[in-house]
Scaffold this motif. Structure first.
Motif: not given
Length: 316
Positions: A153-158, A160-172
């Motif tokens: 439905x959305x292309x992601x389900x989790x 993730x906050x990764x050191x070195x990257x800003x903000x939350x990132x969508x993950x599949x």
């Protein structure tokens, strides 16, 4: 190094598959007693020899607990008894499987001619490895989405906050012999900015929501468009990626991770998506074939790449 008496004096073969490196113990009759602590010590890059994983090359019939598998898959004469660098038992590794087949051939245990296939046993099930000149193709089995309804439905389900990257990132989340969280990035500069060095899935300040019950591998990928295969005239997806491997840390290549990325790219693209992908990893280049329906019950993902034996060492 505090190895057990079983490992002392034993020869290990060192090799890699796109710089994902392994130590291979040829032990056909499963005579060597090796503990998780031994494996962690010998894989340590400072106090040991150094490797991303450890493999015992053993006859399936000789491996304790593999009797039912041997009876069910009699053609799998050899079993890839695989462990992560921290000494934990692992199910399957596509890169290790390529090197495993290369060692079987090189050591005369099971000669494999160009174009010929061999079935090997793994804790993830039987896997077929085919020799294609200097390359090896591994049948990695089926893929599935961890949370298929939300993913579709959305292309992601989790998140993730990764050191070195800003903000939350969508993950599949993709199950490919193990759990994977695949994050798409917009720029290669973001890929370089991710602070993976020295991190493992358990020790790293990577934050997942929801938290994966058994940990997860993390793949960051930057799609680079498509090219046309000159032989088939079909589209080939291209992407650059990095991997944080569960129980190991960042590795220069990870076969199952490449497969998970290809499946995620296929899902994100939708109808008309390429069936083949060329993935650029720090250790080289991997080819992945997902087919038209990689999530079908009878589907399988194919991983293709080189394997190299680099040397031998005898444990003191």
């Amino acid at each position: 190094m505090p190895y057990s008496t079983g490992l002392r004096g034993r020869e290990l073969i060192k090799g890699h598959a796109t710089l994902n490196d392994f130590l291979m113990l040829v032990d056909p009759s499963c005579e060597v007693a090796v503990s998780g602590a031994d494996i962690a010590a010998v894989c340590d890059r400072h106090g040991g020899i150094g490797a991303d994983g450890f493999v015992r090359v053993v006859r399936t019939a000789a491996l304790p607990g593999a009797g039912a598998f041997a009876a069910a898959v009699p053609e799998a004469e050899w079993f890839m008894d695989y462990y992560s660098a921290d000494g934990s038992v692992a199910e399957m590794c596509g890169n290790a499987a390529r090197l495993f087949a290369h060692v079987l051939d090189g050591e005369g245990l099971r000669p494999i001619a160009d174009g010929e296939s061999v079935v090997i046993g793994t804790r993830g099930g039987a896997r077929t490895v085919t020799r294609l000149g200097e390359l090896w193709t591994v049948d990695m089995g089926p893929a599935r989405l961890t949370r298929p309804r939300q993913a579709q439905d959305e292309g992601w389900d989790t998140t993730v906050v990764v050191p070195g990257l800003t903000g939350e990132r969508a993950a599949l989340s993709v199950e490919m012999s193990a759990p994977h969280a695949v994050v798409a990035l917009g720029e290669e500069s973001e890929l370089e900015a991710a602070a993976f060095t020295g991190l493992t899935d358990s020790a790293a300040p990577v934050v997942y929501d929801p938290v994966p019950e058994s940990g997860t591998n993390l793949e960051l990928v930057v799609p680079l468009g498509e090219e046309t295969d000159p032989d088939t005239q079909s589209p080939v997806g291209i992407a650059r990626m990095r991997v944080l491997e569960r129980g190991v840390g960042e590795t220069l290549s990870y076969g199952a991770g490449c497969c998970a990325v290809a499946v995620a790219l296929h899902v994100w693209t939708g109808p008309g998506a390429p069936e083949d992908y060329r993935l650029l990893v720090p250790g080289g280049e991997i080819g992945v074939h997902v087919g038209a329906s990689p999530l079908g019950e009878d589907s399988t993902v194919l991983l293709t790449g080189p394997a190299t034996i680099t040397g031998r060492v005898t444990i003191a």
